[in-house]
Write a protein that holds these residues in place. Sequence first.
Motif, PDB file in Angstrom:
ATOM      1  N   ALA A   1       3.924   5.678  -5.456  1.00  0.00           N
ATOM      2  CA  ALA A   1       3.932   5.755  -6.919  1.00  0.00           C
ATOM      3  C   ALA A   1       2.838   6.707  -7.423  1.00  0.00           C
ATOM      4  CB  ALA A   1       3.726   4.358  -7.514  1.00  0.00           C
ATOM      5  N   THR A   2       1.646   6.653  -6.801  1.00  0.00           N
ATOM      6  CA  THR A   2       0.566   7.553  -7.200  1.00  0.00           C
ATOM      7  C   THR A   2       0.937   9.009  -6.944  1.00  0.00           C
ATOM      8  OG1 THR A   2      -1.047   5.828  -6.692  1.00  0.00           O
ATOM      9  CG2 THR A   2      -1.863   8.093  -6.867  1.00  0.00           C
ATOM     10  N   GLU A   3       1.507   9.273  -5.776  1.00  0.00           N
ATOM     11  CA  GLU A   3       1.907  10.640  -5.460  1.00  0.00           C
ATOM     12  C   GLU A   3       2.996  11.126  -6.404  1.00  0.00           C
ATOM     13  OE1 GLU A   3       1.647  14.204  -3.327  1.00  0.00           O
ATOM     14  OE2 GLU A   3       0.365  12.435  -3.444  1.00  0.00           O
ATOM     15  N   GLU A   4       3.915  10.231  -6.748  1.00  0.00           N
ATOM     16  CA  GLU A   4       4.966  10.623  -7.688  1.00  0.00           C
ATOM     17  C   GLU A   4       4.380  10.961  -9.057  1.00  0.00           C
ATOM     18  OE1 GLU A   4       9.158   8.805  -9.519  1.00  0.00           O
ATOM     19  OE2 GLU A   4       7.893   7.623  -8.172  1.00  0.00           O
ATOM     20  N   THR A   5       3.409  10.142  -9.514  1.00  0.00           N
ATOM     21  CA  THR A   5       2.760  10.418 -10.800  1.00  0.00           C
ATOM     22  C   THR A   5       2.016  11.750 -10.763  1.00  0.00           C
ATOM     23  OG1 THR A   5       2.500   8.040 -11.165  1.00  0.00           O
ATOM     24  CG2 THR A   5       1.145   9.507 -12.495  1.00  0.00           C
ATOM     25  N   ARG A   6       1.302  12.004  -9.640  1.00  0.00           N
ATOM     26  CA  ARG A   6       0.560  13.266  -9.529  1.00  0.00           C
ATOM     27  C   ARG A   6       1.502  14.463  -9.534  1.00  0.00           C
ATOM     28  NH1 ARG A   6      -1.086  17.008  -6.013  1.00  0.00           N
ATOM     29  NH2 ARG A   6       0.279  16.161  -4.387  1.00  0.00           N
TER      30      ARG A   6
ATOM     31  N   THR B   1       4.443  14.583 -10.811  1.00  0.00           N
ATOM     32  CA  THR B   1       5.021  14.727 -12.152  1.00  0.00           C
ATOM     33  C   THR B   1       4.056  15.435 -13.085  1.00  0.00           C
ATOM     34  OG1 THR B   1       6.322  12.706 -11.812  1.00  0.00           O
ATOM     35  CG2 THR B   1       6.014  13.461 -14.073  1.00  0.00           C
TER      36      THR B   1
ATOM     37  N   ARG C   1       0.829  -1.207   0.000  1.00  0.00           N
ATOM     38  CA  ARG C   1       0.000   0.000   0.000  1.00  0.00           C
ATOM     39  C   ARG C   1       0.865   1.259   0.000  1.00  0.00           C
ATOM     40  NH1 ARG C   1      -2.767  -1.248   3.956  1.00  0.00           N
ATOM     41  NH2 ARG C   1      -4.611  -2.025   2.855  1.00  0.00           N
TER      42      ARG C   1
ATOM     43  N   ARG D   1       3.952   1.515  -1.120  1.00  0.00           N
ATOM     44  CA  ARG D   1       4.596   1.658  -2.433  1.00  0.00           C
ATOM     45  C   ARG D   1       3.603   2.195  -3.468  1.00  0.00           C
ATOM     46  NH1 ARG D   1       7.342  -3.254  -0.911  1.00  0.00           N
ATOM     47  NH2 ARG D   1       5.706  -4.480  -1.920  1.00  0.00           N
ATOM     48  N   ALA D   2       2.356   1.700  -3.432  1.00  0.00           N
ATOM     49  CA  ALA D   2       1.358   2.182  -4.394  1.00  0.00           C
ATOM     50  C   ALA D   2       1.051   3.656  -4.170  1.00  0.00           C
ATOM     51  CB  ALA D   2       0.078   1.338  -4.273  1.00  0.00           C
ATOM     52  N   GLU D   3       0.881   4.060  -2.903  1.00  0.00           N
ATOM     53  CA  GLU D   3       0.619   5.470  -2.619  1.00  0.00           C
ATOM     54  C   GLU D   3       1.792   6.341  -3.034  1.00  0.00           C
ATOM     55  OE1 GLU D   3      -0.276   5.642   1.500  1.00  0.00           O
ATOM     56  OE2 GLU D   3      -2.271   4.742   1.302  1.00  0.00           O
TER      57      GLU D   3
END
Length: 285
Positions: free
Chosen positions: A153-158, A160, A147, A149-151
């Motif tokens: 990755a999502t925050e990194e995408t947002r 970016t 969870r 790691r997924a959060e």
Amino acid sequence: MSAKTVLPAVAMTAVSMVLTLAVVMMWLGTAVPWPVALVVGLGIDGGWLATLAYERRLAAQGDHNRTVTAVGWSFGILAAGVLVAHALTAEHSAGAWLAVAWLPIAAKALWLVHSLWERTALTPLALDAIRGIQQEARDEAAVARARLRAEAATEETRLTAVTAAGARVARVQAKTAHTLAGAWSTLETARKGEETGRALTSVTSPVTPDVTPRWELPVWGPTEPVPALETAAPALSDEALDTLVDEIRLSETPALSYREMAARFRAAGHSASEVRLRAAWKRIA
């Protein structure tokens, strides 16, 4: 599972008892009759074995007696002492006899390890419960890590995406500012130029003050509906239109601009096309 500790202890006990009896028979057999040596050897081994059996009985009942334990270790030390004394007095193979003199102490230590094993032993049901708890904890930890790691990755995408959008906005703003700066520079150059000053004399007063009124740009926006032909006011002649425009323009001080004059002209109910009205303004102004 207890066989893993009890079998080595039993084997070591048997070896140490046989070795102790053999040493007593060989060592004391030359000084006393062999029945006496046999009794001494059996006494040492018997006392060692009796205290061990009593200790095992107490352990099975969940009890412990320090006196019995001390007696048992005394018999073990006595057996080890007999072996060491025989090794020191032996004429041949003294090193070999000395090397096996620790067997009674080792057997006693193995029984101690076996007792500790029994004190900490658990039933298969308890072991299954412990394994289930450990597995559940590992599962929860793995889910939590996934969870996180997924959060991340999502925050990194947002971040970016937000950064890229901000960069695009900044580039557009910079480009627009550059374009506006260039246009303003061009207009300023045209305004301050000597040739353009003379050309704009009849257009706007900021170039040559007090020569002509300010030229107003046409207003682009909602217009009033033109009345129908049958209800429209009669068309004014050029002279009448000029007189009316001049009266409205000079109705206030300072004189009204074209936009204000045109608004009051139409508000008064007069009718004239934009072309004729602007032509009349130019003639009187």
